[in-house]
Scaffold this motif. Sequence first.
Motif, PDB file in Angstrom:
ATOM      1  N   UNK A 188      24.422  12.064 -19.237  1.00 43.66           N
ATOM      2  CA  UNK A 188      22.969  12.285 -19.337  1.00 43.66           C
ATOM      3  C   UNK A 188      22.473  12.073 -20.768  1.00 43.66           C
ATOM      4  N   UNK A 189      23.237  12.559 -21.741  1.00 48.31           N
ATOM      5  CA  UNK A 189      22.870  12.360 -23.144  1.00 48.31           C
ATOM      6  C   UNK A 189      22.897  10.874 -23.487  1.00 48.31           C
ATOM      7  N   UNK A 190      23.987  10.196 -23.107  1.00 45.55           N
ATOM      8  CA  UNK A 190      24.116   8.759 -23.399  1.00 45.55           C
ATOM      9  C   UNK A 190      23.035   7.950 -22.700  1.00 45.55           C
ATOM     10  N   UNK A 191      22.723   8.335 -21.478  1.00 46.62           N
ATOM     11  CA  UNK A 191      21.677   7.633 -20.735  1.00 46.62           C
ATOM     12  C   UNK A 191      20.321   7.810 -21.421  1.00 46.62           C
ATOM     13  N   UNK A 192      20.070   9.003 -21.921  1.00 45.41           N
ATOM     14  CA  UNK A 192      18.805   9.260 -22.612  1.00 45.41           C
ATOM     15  C   UNK A 192      18.685   8.514 -23.916  1.00 45.41           C
ATOM     16  N   UNK A 193      19.834   8.153 -24.520  1.00 45.56           N
ATOM     17  CA  UNK A 193      19.813   7.463 -25.806  1.00 45.56           C
ATOM     18  C   UNK A 193      19.931   5.947 -25.678  1.00 45.56           C
ATOM     19  N   UNK A 194      20.016   5.441 -24.458  1.00 39.84           N
ATOM     20  CA  UNK A 194      20.259   4.005 -24.308  1.00 39.84           C
ATOM     21  C   UNK A 194      19.101   3.195 -24.880  1.00 39.84           C
ATOM     22  N   UNK A 195      19.406   2.013 -25.341  1.00 37.70           N
ATOM     23  CA  UNK A 195      18.410   1.134 -25.938  1.00 37.70           C
ATOM     24  C   UNK A 195      18.461  -0.219 -25.241  1.00 37.70           C
ATOM     25  N   UNK A 196      18.012  -0.255 -24.007  1.00 40.01           N
ATOM     26  CA  UNK A 196      18.001  -1.507 -23.280  1.00 40.01           C
ATOM     27  C   UNK A 196      16.727  -2.273 -23.613  1.00 40.01           C
ATOM     28  N   UNK A 197      16.799  -3.579 -23.682  1.00 43.42           N
ATOM     29  CA  UNK A 197      15.601  -4.367 -23.998  1.00 43.42           C
ATOM     30  C   UNK A 197      14.578  -4.305 -22.886  1.00 43.42           C
ATOM     31  N   UNK A 198      13.330  -4.398 -23.261  1.00 38.63           N
ATOM     32  CA  UNK A 198      12.266  -4.400 -22.261  1.00 38.63           C
ATOM     33  C   UNK A 198      12.288  -5.718 -21.498  1.00 38.63           C
ATOM     34  N   UNK A 199      12.160  -5.646 -20.182  1.00 38.38           N
ATOM     35  CA  UNK A 199      12.083  -6.867 -19.375  1.00 38.38           C
ATOM     36  C   UNK A 199      10.756  -6.915 -18.630  1.00 38.38           C
ATOM     37  N   UNK A 200       9.803  -6.108 -19.070  1.00 33.76           N
ATOM     38  CA  UNK A 200       8.488  -6.083 -18.387  1.00 33.76           C
ATOM     39  C   UNK A 200       7.574  -7.157 -18.917  1.00 33.76           C
TER      40      UNK A 200
END
Length: 200
Positions: A188-200
């Motif tokens: 949950x912590x790692x998921x909250x810190x993820x930095x995925x690029x925007x694809x919108x």
Amino acid sequence: MDADKIFDELEAELHREVGRMVATWSQLEGWLAHILTLLLVRSGRGREGETIYYEVPNLRPRIAVMNAAFFNRSDIGEDIQKRWSALIAATEKEAVERNSIVHGDFLRGTVGNSDLAVAVSPKVFSDMRRKHPPKGVSKMGFHSVDIRRHTERVALLRDALWALYGDLPDSEDAKPPRSAEEYLDAWRVARGQREWPSVS
């Protein structure tokens, strides 16, 4: 160093990270199949669950089979059922990002005026001829660091499944150093810190 050499090195790193991700997903699904054997035959020594699990064509129906086997066991406590539900919800979230990587296009190009980059571009905006990211998107797609973060999160879920397996009735395997809930908390912590690029 010329641009082609930089591209080749970045591409090699990206391919290594994709390979690690695929291997980690395979381990996670291996634990799902192993759990299915334990649920069906009350022993982890057989291959019955693996045979059924891998006969089903993809993750979503495999999870449906797992849920049916899991919730038909009256000897499994409510606390384990809740951990199972949380693990499956987390796995489904990561599966979306895994699919974007596995089914994306490998691109190389420039970001801004000078930075050279390679990435896996999700099909939602991917075009093999595109040399620059779409307007308003600062990254071309999933770079090696994005994929590494994803793989680390999947490894937490894999280990949480191992911990859950150890808590199931009839399990004889040694338990990992942390509980399933502790692995889920770390996810949950790692998921909250993820930095995925925007694809919108």
